[in-house]
Write a protein that holds these residues in place. Sequence first.
Motif, PDB file in Angstrom:
ATOM      1  N   GLU A 179       2.454  -4.018   6.115  1.00 47.65           N
ATOM      2  CA  GLU A 179       3.149  -3.448   4.963  1.00 47.65           C
ATOM      3  C   GLU A 179       2.400  -2.243   4.415  1.00 47.65           C
ATOM      4  N   HIS A 180       3.162  -1.374   3.769  1.00 48.35           N
ATOM      5  CA  HIS A 180       2.548  -0.274   3.031  1.00 48.35           C
ATOM      6  C   HIS A 180       3.238  -0.295   1.667  1.00 48.35           C
ATOM      7  N   VAL A 181       2.443  -0.641   0.644  1.00 47.07           N
ATOM      8  CA  VAL A 181       3.045  -0.818  -0.688  1.00 47.07           C
ATOM      9  C   VAL A 181       2.918   0.479  -1.485  1.00 47.07           C
ATOM     10  N   ILE A 182       4.039   0.936  -2.003  1.00 45.33           N
ATOM     11  CA  ILE A 182       4.026   2.163  -2.812  1.00 45.33           C
ATOM     12  C   ILE A 182       4.393   1.757  -4.247  1.00 45.33           C
ATOM     13  N   VAL A 183       3.442   1.917  -5.139  1.00 48.43           N
ATOM     14  CA  VAL A 183       3.713   1.534  -6.532  1.00 48.43           C
ATOM     15  C   VAL A 183       4.136   2.786  -7.295  1.00 48.43           C
ATOM     16  N   GLY A 184       5.393   2.836  -7.683  1.00 47.95           N
ATOM     17  CA  GLY A 184       5.902   4.005  -8.401  1.00 47.95           C
ATOM     18  C   GLY A 184       5.805   3.788  -9.896  1.00 47.95           C
ATOM     19  N   THR A 185       6.247   4.780 -10.657  1.00 44.39           N
ATOM     20  CA  THR A 185       6.175   4.598 -12.113  1.00 44.39           C
ATOM     21  C   THR A 185       7.209   3.571 -12.575  1.00 44.39           C
ATOM     22  N   GLU A 186       8.345   3.504 -11.866  1.00 41.88           N
ATOM     23  CA  GLU A 186       9.391   2.574 -12.295  1.00 41.88           C
ATOM     24  C   GLU A 186       9.454   1.311 -11.460  1.00 41.88           C
ATOM     25  N   ARG A 187       9.321   1.484 -10.155  1.00 40.76           N
ATOM     26  CA  ARG A 187       9.401   0.289  -9.317  1.00 40.76           C
ATOM     27  C   ARG A 187       8.531   0.399  -8.080  1.00 40.76           C
ATOM     28  N   THR A 188       8.336  -0.759  -7.467  1.00 39.45           N
ATOM     29  CA  THR A 188       7.491  -0.822  -6.280  1.00 39.45           C
ATOM     30  C   THR A 188       8.377  -0.866  -5.037  1.00 39.45           C
ATOM     31  N   VAL A 189       7.936  -0.152  -4.020  1.00 38.88           N
ATOM     32  CA  VAL A 189       8.663  -0.118  -2.751  1.00 38.88           C
ATOM     33  C   VAL A 189       7.699  -0.570  -1.659  1.00 38.88           C
ATOM     34  N   VAL A 190       8.189  -1.457  -0.768  1.00 38.06           N
ATOM     35  CA  VAL A 190       7.328  -1.914   0.325  1.00 38.06           C
ATOM     36  C   VAL A 190       7.906  -1.387   1.636  1.00 38.06           C
ATOM     37  N   ALA A 191       7.113  -0.609   2.345  1.00 42.24           N
ATOM     38  CA  ALA A 191       7.558  -0.139   3.662  1.00 42.24           C
ATOM     39  C   ALA A 191       7.036  -1.118   4.702  1.00 42.24           C
ATOM     40  N   ALA A 192       7.957  -1.659   5.522  1.00 41.15           N
ATOM     41  CA  ALA A 192       7.549  -2.602   6.568  1.00 41.15           C
ATOM     42  C   ALA A 192       7.239  -1.814   7.827  1.00 41.15           C
ATOM     43  N   LEU A 193       6.061  -2.021   8.400  1.00 38.99           N
ATOM     44  CA  LEU A 193       5.658  -1.279   9.597  1.00 38.99           C
ATOM     45  C   LEU A 193       5.677  -2.216  10.804  1.00 38.99           C
ATOM     46  N   GLY A 194       6.249  -1.742  11.899  1.00 37.45           N
ATOM     47  CA  GLY A 194       6.361  -2.588  13.098  1.00 37.45           C
ATOM     48  C   GLY A 194       7.794  -2.548  13.588  1.00 37.45           C
ATOM     49  N   ASP A 195       8.130  -3.386  14.564  1.00 41.74           N
ATOM     50  CA  ASP A 195       9.498  -3.354  15.090  1.00 41.74           C
ATOM     51  C   ASP A 195      10.440  -4.115  14.165  1.00 41.74           C
ATOM     52  N   GLU A 196      11.118  -3.349  13.317  1.00 38.22           N
ATOM     53  CA  GLU A 196      11.958  -3.980  12.302  1.00 38.22           C
ATOM     54  C   GLU A 196      13.185  -4.661  12.882  1.00 38.22           C
ATOM     55  N   ARG A 197      13.490  -4.418  14.169  1.00 37.67           N
ATOM     56  CA  ARG A 197      14.666  -5.071  14.755  1.00 37.67           C
ATOM     57  C   ARG A 197      14.467  -6.573  14.823  1.00 37.67           C
TER      58      ARG A 197
ATOM     59  N   VAL B 283      17.316  -3.914   0.698  1.00 37.89           N
ATOM     60  CA  VAL B 283      16.556  -3.726   1.926  1.00 37.89           C
ATOM     61  C   VAL B 283      17.266  -2.647   2.728  1.00 37.89           C
ATOM     62  N   MET B 284      16.519  -1.640   3.170  1.00 38.23           N
ATOM     63  CA  MET B 284      17.152  -0.545   3.900  1.00 38.23           C
ATOM     64  C   MET B 284      16.514  -0.379   5.278  1.00 38.23           C
ATOM     65  N   PRO B 285      17.249  -0.753   6.339  1.00 36.99           N
ATOM     66  CA  PRO B 285      16.701  -0.553   7.681  1.00 36.99           C
ATOM     67  C   PRO B 285      16.537   0.942   7.949  1.00 36.99           C
ATOM     68  N   VAL B 286      15.509   1.296   8.658  1.00 36.75           N
ATOM     69  CA  VAL B 286      15.255   2.710   8.975  1.00 36.75           C
ATOM     70  C   VAL B 286      15.732   3.004  10.396  1.00 36.75           C
ATOM     71  N   LEU B 287      15.478   2.059  11.294  1.00 31.72           N
ATOM     72  CA  LEU B 287      15.857   2.264  12.690  1.00 31.72           C
ATOM     73  C   LEU B 287      17.238   1.688  12.962  1.00 31.72           C
ATOM     74  N   ALA B 288      17.902   2.228  13.998  1.00 32.90           N
ATOM     75  CA  ALA B 288      19.169   1.641  14.434  1.00 32.90           C
ATOM     76  C   ALA B 288      18.861   0.255  14.999  1.00 32.90           C
ATOM     77  N   PRO B 289      19.785  -0.705  14.868  1.00 33.06           N
ATOM     78  CA  PRO B 289      19.515  -2.062  15.364  1.00 33.06           C
ATOM     79  C   PRO B 289      19.503  -2.138  16.890  1.00 33.06           C
ATOM     80  N   TYR B 290      20.104  -1.135  17.539  1.00 34.55           N
ATOM     81  CA  TYR B 290      20.049  -1.088  19.005  1.00 34.55           C
ATOM     82  C   TYR B 290      18.824  -0.239  19.369  1.00 34.55           C
ATOM     83  N   LYS B 291      18.276  -0.523  20.528  1.00 31.59           N
ATOM     84  CA  LYS B 291      17.017   0.134  20.863  1.00 31.59           C
ATOM     85  C   LYS B 291      17.154   0.932  22.166  1.00 31.59           C
TER      86      LYS B 291
END
Length: 340
Positions: free
Chosen positions: A28-46, A62-70
Amino acid sequence: MIIVMELGATQDKVEHVTRLLREMGMREHVIVGTERTVVAALGDERKLDVGRMENVPGVEKVMPVLAPYKMASRETQRERSNIPLGGSLGGSAGGKKVAVIAGPCSVEDRSQLLEIAHAVKEAGATALRGGAFKPRTSPYAFQGLGEKGLEILAEAREKTGLAVVTEVMSIDQVALVGKYADVFQVGARNMQNYNLLWAVGEQRKPVLLKRGLSATLEEFLLAAEYVMSRGNSQVILCERGIRTFENYCRNTLPLAIVPEVHRVSHLPIVVDPSQGTGHAHLVPDMCRAAVAAGADGLIIECHNDPEHALTDGAQSITPTTLKNLMVTLKRIAAAIDRDA
Ligand code: PEP
Ligand code: MN
């Protein structure tokens, strides 16, 4: 995958999310903003279950970044796939030349098929289509000639050099169809028959995969992924029209899928304006439009006697119409730096 925490989500909740991510094999990469926290998941999100994450306390979305097909994705392969069709004429789908696959909806008898095969070759087609096993809406309608039809197709290939594209409807037909066909056609009704997709994925011949009547582009590409995940990367996508409220045509043919597929996938896409419109008078214009939109090929129903065709006569063009159509297709292809 980006996980947006709710406004004011506590540190405990953020830690719970990061623990879950690690359990799932991610970092994980946690980004603490002024209003809310966002967690970026690193690795094969599929491998991640989006639904499961969405239900975790403190998670807003939750927002997927990669297409579900590989394997089908352009993220995996930048250059376009160019898939040889077989036969001795050397055609392919995905190269500079637009593949024209033409022939009757079904193989009806030997003389019908041989006559049409010679005519479509003369018109400039690279491959021959024709169903030996037909998926019919009514169980009482003509179901195809079965193996006899496959034998006739193979004879037509021998006589013309055209590659043979024909439908396989079930797993138990794969070996038989594979004995005669150059390209397996998986029909619209079978796009989500995952066992069949796996079975053709075990083969080493191209698969022309038709889009399901109500499948989204993502579902279509995931169906291609089923085939590819079993080791067969030779998938040719085929847009054949979708079911909508519109009824002046049999299906609605959404050509915007062509550039969109090219944007998100390396797989070639061919267009079927015959099933796509249901009317022979609409077919030539939609063929031209498909080529202008960048289609890698066309699959066209062509019959020497459409009035007496056993299946889909209303949407079958004649060899003469095909021949005239080819002349204009060449001009359109040239305008976008392709050949036809
Ligand atoms: C066909 O190509 O004749 C056919 C039955 O196609 P679809 O699976 O697209 O309906
Ligand atoms: Mn048909």
